[in-house]
Design a protein around this motif. Structure first.
Motif, PDB file in Angstrom:
ATOM      1  N   HIS A  25       0.830  -1.204   0.000  1.00 58.20           N
ATOM      2  CA  HIS A  25       0.000   0.000   0.000  1.00 58.20           C
ATOM      3  C   HIS A  25       0.868   1.259   0.000  1.00 58.20           C
ATOM      4  CE1 HIS A  25      -3.713   2.234   1.841  1.00 58.20           C
ATOM      5  NE2 HIS A  25      -3.473   2.561   0.593  1.00 58.20           N
ATOM      6  N   LEU A  26       1.937   1.248   0.815  1.00 56.42           N
ATOM      7  CA  LEU A  26       2.785   2.447   0.865  1.00 56.42           C
ATOM      8  C   LEU A  26       3.515   2.651  -0.460  1.00 56.42           C
ATOM      9  CD1 LEU A  26       6.182   2.402   1.359  1.00 56.42           C
ATOM     10  CD2 LEU A  26       5.480   1.251   3.439  1.00 56.42           C
ATOM     11  N   LYS A  27       3.928   1.554  -1.113  1.00 54.51           N
ATOM     12  CA  LYS A  27       4.581   1.692  -2.417  1.00 54.51           C
ATOM     13  C   LYS A  27       3.577   2.186  -3.470  1.00 54.51           C
ATOM     14  CE  LYS A  27       9.014   0.550  -2.096  1.00 54.51           C
ATOM     15  NZ  LYS A  27       9.685  -0.477  -2.847  1.00 54.51           N
ATOM     16  N   GLU A  61      -1.702  17.062  -5.356  1.00 58.63           N
ATOM     17  CA  GLU A  61      -2.120  15.661  -5.220  1.00 58.63           C
ATOM     18  C   GLU A  61      -0.913  14.779  -4.912  1.00 58.63           C
ATOM     19  OE1 GLU A  61      -5.642  13.237  -5.213  1.00 58.63           O
ATOM     20  OE2 GLU A  61      -5.240  15.402  -5.169  1.00 58.63           O
ATOM     21  N   ALA A  62       0.224  15.098  -5.510  1.00 56.86           N
ATOM     22  CA  ALA A  62       1.459  14.371  -5.195  1.00 56.86           C
ATOM     23  C   ALA A  62       1.798  14.525  -3.722  1.00 56.86           C
ATOM     24  CB  ALA A  62       2.605  14.883  -6.066  1.00 56.86           C
ATOM     25  N   GLU A  63       1.651  15.752  -3.202  1.00 59.43           N
ATOM     26  CA  GLU A  63       1.893  16.002  -1.774  1.00 59.43           C
ATOM     27  C   GLU A  63       0.987  15.139  -0.902  1.00 59.43           C
ATOM     28  OE1 GLU A  63       3.520  20.298  -0.221  1.00 59.43           O
ATOM     29  OE2 GLU A  63       1.425  20.151  -0.844  1.00 59.43           O
ATOM     30  N   LYS A  64      -0.266  15.033  -1.304  1.00 60.32           N
ATOM     31  CA  LYS A  64      -1.249  14.266  -0.526  1.00 60.32           C
ATOM     32  C   LYS A  64      -0.865  12.782  -0.479  1.00 60.32           C
ATOM     33  CE  LYS A  64      -5.396  13.022  -2.091  1.00 60.32           C
ATOM     34  NZ  LYS A  64      -6.782  13.136  -2.631  1.00 60.32           N
ATOM     35  N   PHE A  65      -0.504  12.229  -1.631  1.00 59.05           N
ATOM     36  CA  PHE A  65      -0.141  10.808  -1.661  1.00 59.05           C
ATOM     37  C   PHE A  65       1.196  10.560  -0.968  1.00 59.05           C
ATOM     38  CE2 PHE A  65      -3.531  10.281  -4.764  1.00 59.05           C
ATOM     39  CZ  PHE A  65      -3.990   9.006  -4.464  1.00 59.05           C
ATOM     40  N   TYR A  66       2.099  11.535  -1.045  1.00 62.61           N
ATOM     41  CA  TYR A  66       3.366  11.389  -0.339  1.00 62.61           C
ATOM     42  C   TYR A  66       3.123  11.359   1.172  1.00 62.61           C
ATOM     43  CZ  TYR A  66       8.164  12.121   1.189  1.00 62.61           C
ATOM     44  OH  TYR A  66       9.382  11.966   1.797  1.00 62.61           O
ATOM     45  N   ALA A  67       2.220  12.211   1.649  1.00 63.25           N
ATOM     46  CA  ALA A  67       1.880  12.219   3.078  1.00 63.25           C
ATOM     47  C   ALA A  67       1.257  10.887   3.495  1.00 63.25           C
ATOM     48  CB  ALA A  67       0.927  13.374   3.378  1.00 63.25           C
ATOM     49  N   LYS A  68       0.414  10.332   2.620  1.00 61.52           N
ATOM     50  CA  LYS A  68      -0.176   9.008   2.907  1.00 61.52           C
ATOM     51  C   LYS A  68       0.914   7.951   3.012  1.00 61.52           C
ATOM     52  CE  LYS A  68      -4.783   9.349   0.754  1.00 61.52           C
ATOM     53  NZ  LYS A  68      -5.649   8.809  -0.325  1.00 61.52           N
ATOM     54  N   ALA A  69       1.854   7.999   2.075  1.00 63.80           N
ATOM     55  CA  ALA A  69       2.953   7.020   2.086  1.00 63.80           C
ATOM     56  C   ALA A  69       3.786   7.178   3.349  1.00 63.80           C
ATOM     57  CB  ALA A  69       3.828   7.194   0.839  1.00 63.80           C
ATOM     58  N   GLU A  70       3.993   8.419   3.772  1.00 61.88           N
ATOM     59  CA  GLU A  70       4.783   8.672   4.981  1.00 61.88           C
ATOM     60  C   GLU A  70       4.099   8.079   6.208  1.00 61.88           C
ATOM     61  OE1 GLU A  70       7.642  12.292   6.328  1.00 61.88           O
ATOM     62  OE2 GLU A  70       5.612  12.822   5.689  1.00 61.88           O
ATOM     63  N   ALA A  71       2.774   8.248   6.293  1.00 69.09           N
ATOM     64  CA  ALA A  71       2.021   7.675   7.411  1.00 69.09           C
ATOM     65  C   ALA A  71       2.086   6.143   7.379  1.00 69.09           C
ATOM     66  CB  ALA A  71       0.565   8.151   7.351  1.00 69.09           C
ATOM     67  N   LEU A  72       2.009   5.585   6.184  1.00 68.81           N
ATOM     68  CA  LEU A  72       2.069   4.127   6.044  1.00 68.81           C
ATOM     69  C   LEU A  72       3.454   3.589   6.394  1.00 68.81           C
ATOM     70  CD1 LEU A  72      -0.059   3.772   2.807  1.00 68.81           C
ATOM     71  CD2 LEU A  72      -0.549   2.609   4.971  1.00 68.81           C
ATOM     72  N   CYS A  73       4.495   4.390   6.138  1.00 65.26           N
ATOM     73  CA  CYS A  73       5.848   3.981   6.539  1.00 65.26           C
ATOM     74  C   CYS A  73       5.906   3.764   8.049  1.00 65.26           C
ATOM     75  CB  CYS A  73       6.865   5.048   6.138  1.00 65.26           C
ATOM     76  SG  CYS A  73       7.317   5.019   4.397  1.00 65.26           S
ATOM     77  N   LYS A  74       5.312   4.680   8.785  1.00 64.53           N
ATOM     78  CA  LYS A  74       5.303   4.555  10.247  1.00 64.53           C
ATOM     79  C   LYS A  74       4.511   3.324  10.663  1.00 64.53           C
ATOM     80  CE  LYS A  74       4.148   7.037  14.486  1.00 64.53           C
ATOM     81  NZ  LYS A  74       3.519   8.237  15.089  1.00 64.53           N
ATOM     82  N   LYS A 120      14.115  11.542  -1.024  1.00 61.79           N
ATOM     83  CA  LYS A 120      14.341  12.215  -2.304  1.00 61.79           C
ATOM     84  C   LYS A 120      13.036  12.691  -2.942  1.00 61.79           C
ATOM     85  CE  LYS A 120      16.548  10.477  -5.526  1.00 61.79           C
ATOM     86  NZ  LYS A 120      16.662   9.279  -6.365  1.00 61.79           N
ATOM     87  N   LEU A 121      12.010  11.828  -2.910  1.00 56.54           N
ATOM     88  CA  LEU A 121      10.745  12.200  -3.549  1.00 56.54           C
ATOM     89  C   LEU A 121      10.105  13.370  -2.802  1.00 56.54           C
ATOM     90  CD1 LEU A 121       8.515  11.826  -5.605  1.00 56.54           C
ATOM     91  CD2 LEU A 121       7.497  10.095  -4.110  1.00 56.54           C
ATOM     92  N   GLY A 122      10.181  13.359  -1.468  1.00 54.83           N
ATOM     93  CA  GLY A 122       9.600  14.456  -0.695  1.00 54.83           C
ATOM     94  C   GLY A 122      10.188  15.793  -1.096  1.00 54.83           C
ATOM     95  N   ASN A 123      11.496  15.836  -1.255  1.00 59.37           N
ATOM     96  CA  ASN A 123      12.160  17.075  -1.665  1.00 59.37           C
ATOM     97  C   ASN A 123      11.776  17.475  -3.084  1.00 59.37           C
ATOM     98  OD1 ASN A 123      13.517  17.303   0.784  1.00 59.37           O
ATOM     99  ND2 ASN A 123      15.275  16.114   0.069  1.00 59.37           N
ATOM    100  N   LEU A 124      11.666  16.469  -3.975  1.00 59.77           N
ATOM    101  CA  LEU A 124      11.317  16.751  -5.367  1.00 59.77           C
ATOM    102  C   LEU A 124       9.917  17.351  -5.467  1.00 59.77           C
ATOM    103  CD1 LEU A 124      12.037  16.501  -8.401  1.00 59.77           C
ATOM    104  CD2 LEU A 124      11.000  14.218  -8.345  1.00 59.77           C
TER     105      LEU A 124
END
Length: 431
Positions: free
Chosen positions: A264-266, A297-310, A332-336
């Protein structure tokens, strides 16, 4: 379509250079464990030819099991060792006269194997096909772990990147072949949630394809391919992860939750990638308002992935205990995303003055290049040591009828997999 990824490999501008930006992190389930098999058939195997076959089976099986945890093992060593064992084992499955009949020895030996998800409780079947599939499964797992170790290196060379890519495609091909050609031959069907169930095999196939495409995406970024192509590859990769996750959705969370968190996080991670590069494509077409919305929208999905990492790090179950959000590939993706969004907002404030849509753009992207297909796999043919005379030297009428004469069954001991130390600046270990 041209050969897979022909446009990625052998690029003259970076041949021989280290590809620092290609560091990856992959979830891995543990290897299957098995009970030792002596292949001792006292009274049944008569004559030197039969005894030699049994001795070679015992030695080649033990050698293959050793290589699964040997960090010096490479794909050539693995192929040679697995072909050696499988070609001998085929004599227990197929008739030596090349007919469609099965060997009379198919059911002579009981085999025990654990499962990657369900701990150390083994399954047992008195069937050489069960052994062929189970050992083949472990060979495929080895290729995924080998790829994972290489991909987690801090500075990965072009040749190593190719090997990661190919190893994952080989693993996918093995899993696919087992599912389509050998699972249907089992007399006793696999229980729900066991490795040899079709759903699990399909999940492994799709995960391998997705991970190989991660390498393709990293390579495409390194070579500065068009953002539209990168967005399409990322979108296809996210769909692969979503498909693998959906395949596991009906399994018990107790043993599938950690694996599903990873998938899911990937999926969220590569959806964020797709929106990020789609935003770059929109900006290049002077659609700055839509580009900002895509980046949001990229920011939103990145935040979801970050939560799933935890959540992944806190979820119990098979697999390594790591913190994916600390890994280089994730940061890297977060910075991009952040930098690209800020650029779009600046340009919209100075040049375009476009309204930002309320709805995110629909990603209907299709990659024409770089999509991964499994490498076709076949088990080796039956060893030339199996002749009609050799098979005839096994006399099943001589099998002892009194169970007390049989040796005690061997216990299944867990596989001690080597610990892989974290690479510098990756924030996790690869297992």
């Amino acid at each position: 379509m041209r050969p897979l990824c022909w446009w990625l490999w052998g690029h003259p501008s970076i041949c021989g250079k280290e590809l620092e930006k290609m560091t990856h992190w992959f979830h891995r389930n543990p290897l299957k464990a098995t009970a030792p098999v002596a292949f001792n058939y006292y009274g049944v195997a008569a004559g030197p030819a039969a005894s030699k076959i049994c001795s070679d089976l015992r030695a080649s099986r033990a050698r293959l099991l050793e290589l699964f945890t040997d960090l010096s093992c490479n794909p050539e060593m693995m192929k040679n060792a697995s072909d050696s064992y499988f070609s001998l084992l085929q004599g227990f499955i197929n008739s030596s006269d090349e007919s469609t009949q099965e060997s009379k020895l198919r059911y002579i030996q009981n085999f025990k194997w654990t499962d990657t998800l369900q701990g150390q409780v083994p399954s047992a079947q008195q069937d050489a096909v069960f052994e062929l599939i189970s050992m083949g499964f472990n060979v495929a797992l080895w290729y995924t772990k080998y790829a994972s170790r290489l991909a987690g290196k801090e500075n990965i060379t072009e040749d190593e990147a190719k090997e990661v890519h190919r190893s994952l495609k080989i693993a996918a091909g093995i899993f696919k072949h087992l599912k389509e050609s050998h699972i249907p031959k089992l007399i006793t069907p696999a229980e729900k949630g066991r490795d040899l169930e079709a759903r699990l095999l399909e999940a492994y196939v799709v995960q391998c394809q997705a991970e190989a495409q991660e390498v393709t995406i990293a390579r495409a970024i390194e070579l500065k391919h068009a953002p539209g192509l990168i967005a399409a590859l990322a979108y296809e990769t996210a769909n692969f992860y979503q498909k693998a996750d959906h395949t596991l959705s009906s399994l018990e969370p107790a043993y599938s939750a950690k694996w599903r968190k990873y998938l899911h996080l990937k999926m969220c991670f590569y959806t964020a990638y797709a929106y990020c590069y789609h935003g770059q494509t929109l900006l290049a077409s002077d659609k700055c308002g839509e580009a900002i919305r895509s980046l949001q929208e990229a920011e939103k999905f990145y935040a979801k992935a970050e939560a799933l990492c935890k959540e992944y790090g806190e979820t119990k179950g098979p697999g390594p205990t790591v913190k994916p959000s600390g890994h280089l590939f994730f940061r890297k993706l977060g910075n991009l995303v952040k930098n690209t969004l800020e650029k779009c907002q600046r340009e919209n404030g100075f040049i375009y003055f476009q309204k930002i849509p309320t709805e995110a753009p629909q990603l209907e992207l299709k990659a024409n290049y770089g999509l991964v297909e499994p490498v076709p796999f076949e088990f080796p043919p039956t060893s030339a040591h199996w002749t009609p005379d050799t098979l005839a030297a096994f006399d099943l009428t001589k099998r002892p009828k009194d169970d007390s004469t049989k040796p005690k069954p061997e216990e299944v001991k867990p596989v001690k997999e080597p610990d892989i130390k974290p690479q510098k600046d990756t924030g996790c270990s690869i297992s």
